[in-house]
Design an enzyme around this catalytic site. Structure first.
Site, PDB file in Angstrom:
ATOM      1  N   SER A 231       6.984 -21.921 -32.333  1.00  0.00           N
ATOM      2  CA  SER A 231       6.209 -22.623 -31.300  1.00  0.00           C
ATOM      3  C   SER A 231       6.046 -21.793 -30.026  1.00  0.00           C
ATOM      4  CB  SER A 231       6.945 -23.928 -30.965  1.00  0.00           C
ATOM      5  OG  SER A 231       6.608 -24.367 -29.681  1.00  0.00           O
ATOM      6  N   GLY A 232       4.799 -21.696 -29.546  1.00  0.00           N
ATOM      7  CA  GLY A 232       4.559 -20.983 -28.292  1.00  0.00           C
ATOM      8  C   GLY A 232       5.233 -21.689 -27.129  1.00  0.00           C
ATOM      9  N   LEU A 233       5.200 -23.027 -27.178  1.00  0.00           N
ATOM     10  CA  LEU A 233       5.843 -23.794 -26.107  1.00  0.00           C
ATOM     11  C   LEU A 233       7.339 -23.488 -26.056  1.00  0.00           C
ATOM     12  CD1 LEU A 233       5.857 -26.120 -24.000  1.00  0.00           C
ATOM     13  CD2 LEU A 233       6.214 -27.705 -25.903  1.00  0.00           C
TER      14      LEU A 233
ATOM     15  N   ASP B  39       3.882 -22.067 -20.853  1.00  0.00           N
ATOM     16  CA  ASP B  39       3.178 -21.865 -22.120  1.00  0.00           C
ATOM     17  C   ASP B  39       1.738 -21.409 -21.825  1.00  0.00           C
ATOM     18  OD1 ASP B  39       2.523 -21.919 -24.784  1.00  0.00           O
ATOM     19  OD2 ASP B  39       2.463 -24.105 -24.970  1.00  0.00           O
TER      20      ASP B  39
ATOM     21  N   ASP C 203       2.965 -19.694 -33.995  1.00  0.00           N
ATOM     22  CA  ASP C 203       1.936 -20.264 -33.141  1.00  0.00           C
ATOM     23  C   ASP C 203       1.414 -19.088 -32.299  1.00  0.00           C
ATOM     24  OD1 ASP C 203       0.512 -21.460 -31.130  1.00  0.00           O
ATOM     25  OD2 ASP C 203       2.221 -22.565 -30.285  1.00  0.00           O
TER      26      ASP C 203
ATOM     27  N   ASP D 175      -1.160 -18.774 -30.426  1.00  0.00           N
ATOM     28  CA  ASP D 175      -2.078 -19.137 -29.338  1.00  0.00           C
ATOM     29  C   ASP D 175      -3.509 -18.752 -29.700  1.00  0.00           C
ATOM     30  OD1 ASP D 175       0.071 -20.172 -28.015  1.00  0.00           O
ATOM     31  OD2 ASP D 175       0.379 -18.456 -26.690  1.00  0.00           O
TER      32      ASP D 175
ATOM     33  N   GLU E 178      -5.661 -20.800 -32.164  1.00  0.00           N
ATOM     34  CA  GLU E 178      -6.388 -21.977 -31.692  1.00  0.00           C
ATOM     35  C   GLU E 178      -7.665 -21.551 -30.979  1.00  0.00           C
ATOM     36  OE1 GLU E 178      -2.793 -22.956 -29.554  1.00  0.00           O
ATOM     37  OE2 GLU E 178      -3.923 -23.185 -27.683  1.00  0.00           O
TER      38      GLU E 178
ATOM     39  N   LYS F 207      -4.389 -19.222 -22.530  1.00  0.00           N
ATOM     40  CA  LYS F 207      -4.496 -20.651 -22.810  1.00  0.00           C
ATOM     41  C   LYS F 207      -3.419 -21.417 -22.053  1.00  0.00           C
ATOM     42  CE  LYS F 207      -1.726 -22.094 -25.336  1.00  0.00           C
ATOM     43  NZ  LYS F 207      -0.263 -22.401 -25.475  1.00  0.00           N
TER      44      LYS F 207
ATOM     45  N   ASN G  63      -0.951 -25.200 -22.560  1.00  0.00           N
ATOM     46  CA  ASN G  63      -0.507 -26.146 -23.575  1.00  0.00           C
ATOM     47  C   ASN G  63      -1.494 -27.312 -23.701  1.00  0.00           C
ATOM     48  OD1 ASN G  63       1.251 -28.717 -24.375  1.00  0.00           O
ATOM     49  ND2 ASN G  63       2.171 -26.872 -25.249  1.00  0.00           N
ATOM     50  N   SER G  64      -1.669 -27.786 -24.892  1.00  0.00           N
ATOM     51  CA  SER G  64      -2.675 -28.825 -25.167  1.00  0.00           C
ATOM     52  C   SER G  64      -2.377 -30.147 -24.469  1.00  0.00           C
ATOM     53  CB  SER G  64      -2.747 -29.064 -26.673  1.00  0.00           C
ATOM     54  OG  SER G  64      -3.063 -27.880 -27.327  1.00  0.00           O
TER      55      SER G  64
ATOM     56  N   ARG H 153      -6.731 -23.467 -35.763  1.00  0.00           N
ATOM     57  CA  ARG H 153      -6.410 -24.741 -35.096  1.00  0.00           C
ATOM     58  C   ARG H 153      -7.612 -25.217 -34.284  1.00  0.00           C
ATOM     59  NH1 ARG H 153      -1.148 -25.291 -31.219  1.00  0.00           N
ATOM     60  NH2 ARG H 153      -2.031 -26.601 -29.559  1.00  0.00           N
TER      61      ARG H 153
ATOM     62  N   HIS I 158      -5.455 -30.995 -34.183  1.00  0.00           N
ATOM     63  CA  HIS I 158      -4.498 -31.448 -33.184  1.00  0.00           C
ATOM     64  C   HIS I 158      -5.040 -32.638 -32.407  1.00  0.00           C
ATOM     65  CE1 HIS I 158      -0.831 -31.238 -31.191  1.00  0.00           C
ATOM     66  NE2 HIS I 158      -1.035 -30.285 -30.299  1.00  0.00           N
TER      67      HIS I 158
HETATM   68  C1  SPV Z   1       3.432 -25.393 -29.678  1.00  0.00           C
HETATM   69  O1  SPV Z   1       4.433 -25.863 -30.235  1.00  0.00           O
HETATM   70  O2  SPV Z   1       3.486 -24.472 -28.859  1.00  0.00           O
HETATM   71  C2  SPV Z   1       2.127 -25.930 -29.984  1.00  0.00           C
HETATM   72  C3  SPV Z   1       2.008 -27.324 -30.359  1.00  0.00           C
HETATM   73  O3  SPV Z   1       1.171 -25.225 -29.822  1.00  0.00           O
HETATM   74  S1  SPV Z   1       1.620 -28.191 -28.928  1.00  0.00           S
HETATM   75  O4  SPV Z   1       2.647 -27.990 -27.981  1.00  0.00           O
HETATM   76  O5  SPV Z   1       1.517 -29.570 -29.377  1.00  0.00           O
HETATM   77  O6  SPV Z   1       0.339 -27.713 -28.434  1.00  0.00           O
HETATM   78 MG    MG Z   2       1.477 -23.636 -28.729  1.00  0.00          MG
END
Ligand code: SPV
Ligand code: MG
Length: 543
Positions: free
Chosen positions: A43-45, A55, A82, A84, A111, A117, A119-120, A156, A187
């Site tokens: 996970s990027g986060l 992130d 992930d 990005d 994505e 980017k 975080n979503s 994504r 997502h």
């Molecule tokens: C992550 O885990 O970094 C993701 C999923 O990209 S989210 O945080 O839901 O975007």
């Molecule tokens: Mg991410």
């Protein structure tokens, strides 16, 4: 073992819904695998959060790849990174894929947002989406760059996150599939799965579908199965679990100024060692780190008071007398440590409680007042396995003597000083009669011991030197030594026997020790005169 890329591909294409869990470093990755998961979400986060950065591509892609290398090394299951936006344009994507493959990462998810980017779940609507054609070029470039056919690229779709609706999401999903994506991640940031399920129905299994139910977590997993979701990503729960655990632990220790309340609630140190694979290293050391002499132990005999030392040994044994500022025992221990011999056993008796040298095991000969050296040796041998160096605790000697003793390849080895007896100070009891006198011109001369005796004319001969009180038993030599010791143990006067009796028994048994001749450069401490000389000796030499 199936390649990680193939494992991920199979997971995506299986008829059953699969699950992967987030990990953000090698340790977390290992824990995820041990829990039973068949894949890991990089996970990027979480990767950025563990370094307390945002992130927003604040972590460089090379830093991400470095962390992934630890995660990959620690595990056997596939990692889906992930990635990005692919950290740039199509060209950056190509390079990323090549670098991930080199580290056995099984796949990457990119994505359709713009670099850098965010975080979503942060102001999703305001996030600009990448132009469809540009993003398709990126997917195609990634697929063309991979050298392992099973490396997976997951595309994504962020159309729901940006508020563009189902039609746009489907349009993008289809375009990405045609561009070569192995799976589509759809997502949503809603707390209900409506968007995702609507997409899944329309998508109708055109290619594997991946979801991240962080926000709609209360949806029953069965619903995902019914909608033929291929892969569910539990995206950030390892980092969140560690944050709560660390916050609680830090607070408790700070407030209580003690560890009492947390011990038992945190992982043990041996558990850390296990996760690090410490045991494997110990095993490997046995095979490869022979120079570290891990399998050699030292026994130092130090049970007697030492006659003729008067007041100096009133409340401590001879080994604890300081010579030039350092006890005799400390000097011996340091010499062993330099040789990589860390398993050191001291047999104490007289005032054994005064033996407080660090880095040694002390065993006690309770009968020290009424027994001699072999009883002491017996006490030590019960706890000492493997090759053994045995020596008297009142020895001072130059470092090279122990180096040489360790370097000679011999099952049984004794050190004999061939310097003329008249010049030699100290104990002249342990006279050595050997198969040949010291030929100083010869390197590693093959000589065996025939007798250690107090008799200055054993069999009418002149002694070849003095045994200095140092013996080494390796491999079969150790077995012979134990054998000779048990034989002597059945003698009535075993309690009065000394090491020379053991050596002589070895000779009688046909296991004569080899002789390593030296000339001077050692002394033993038997009286106050010796002690005086010992100070000078220690000052002059590296003794
Ligand atoms: C992550 O885990 O970094 C993701 C999923 O990209 S989210 O945080 O839901 O975007
Ligand atoms: Mg991410």
């Amino acid at each position: 073992m199936t390649r990680k890329t193939t494992q991920l591909k199979n997971l995506l294409h299986s008829d059953e819904t699969g699950f992967i869990l987030e990990a953000h470093n090698g340790l977390a990755a290992k824990i995820v695998e041990e829990a039973g998961f068949r894949g890991i979400w990089g996970s990027g986060l979480a990767l950025s959060a563990q370094h307390a950065v945002r992130d927003n591509n604040e972590l460089r892609w090379t830093q991400v790849v470095n962390i992934l290398a630890f995660m990959s090394d620690a595990t056997t299951i596939p990692i889906l990174l992930d990635g990005d936006t692919g950290y740039g344009d199509f060209n950056n994507m190509r390079r990323l894929v090549r670098k991930l493959e080199q580290r056995q990462i099984a796949g990457v998810c990119i994505e359709d947002k713009l670099f850098p980017k965010t975080n979503s779940f942060i102001q999703g609507e305001q996030q600009e989406l990448e132009d469809i054609e540009t993003f398709c070029g990126k997917i195609q470039a990634g697929k063309d760059a991979q050298s392992d056919d099973d490396f997976c690229i997951v595309a994504r779709v962020e159309a729901f996150i940006a508020g563009w609706g189902l039609d746009e999401a489907l349009k993008r999903g289809e375009a990405y599939r045609r561009a070569g994506a192995d799976a589509i991640l759809i997502h949503s940031k809603l707390s209900k799965p409506d968007e995702i399920l609507a997409f899944a129905r329309e998508w109708d299994n055109r290619c594997p579908l991946v979801i991240v139910p962080t926000k709609y977590y209360s949806t029953q997993t069965e619903v995902f199965r019914q909608h033929k979701i291929s892969l569910v990503i539990w995206a950030n729960h390892m980092i969140r679990a560690s944050i709560s655990a660390m916050q609680n632990t830090a607070r408790t220790i700070f407030e209580s100024e003690s560890l009492v309340d947390v011990e038992g609630r945190v992982a043990t140190v041996p558990e850390i060692f296990r996760l690090q694979g410490a045991e494997e290293l110990l095993e490997a050391e046995k095979i490869y780190a022979r120079s570290a002499r891990n399998d050699t132990s030292a026994i130092i005999l130090a049970a007697s008071r030492g006659r003729g030392m008067d007041e100096l040994t009133r409340d401590k044994p001879k080994v604890m007398i300081p010579v030039a500022g350092q006890t005799v025992l400390r000097r011996l221990v340091d010499k062993f440590k330099i040789q990589g011999i860390n398993e050191i056993t001291v047999v104490g008796g007289y005032h054994h409680e005064a033996i407080n040298t660090q880095g040694v095991n002390v065993v006690v000969n309770d009968q020290w007042e009424n027994s001699d050296e072999l009883v002491s040796l017996r006490c030590a041998l019960d706890s000492v396995a493997g090759d053994t160096v045995l020596l008297y605790g009142d020895l001072l000697f130059r470092t090279y003597i122990l180096n040489t003793l360790m370097d000679w390849d011999s099952e049984l080895l004794v050190v004999v000083d061939s310097s003329p007896l008249d010049d030699a100070p100290g104990n002249k009891n342990d006279l050595a009669y050997c198969s040949a006198p010291d030929d100083r011109a010869m390197y590693q001369q093959k000589v065996s011991l025939e007798k250690v005796s107090r008799d200055p004319q054993w069999q009418g001969r002149k002694p070849d030197g003095r045994w200095i009180g140092m013996l080494r038993a390796n491999g079969a030599g150790k077995t012979y030594l134990l054998e000779a010791l048990s034989q002597l143990q059945s003698d009535k006067d075993f309690v009065n026997k000394e090491i020379p009796d053991l050596i002589n028994r070895l000779v009688e048994n046909g296991h004569a020790p080899q002789v390593q001749y030296i000339s001077g450069h050692w002394m033993d401490i038997n009286n106050l005169d010796d002690l005086q000389r010992a100070g000078d000796f220690a000052h002059r030499h590296d003794a």
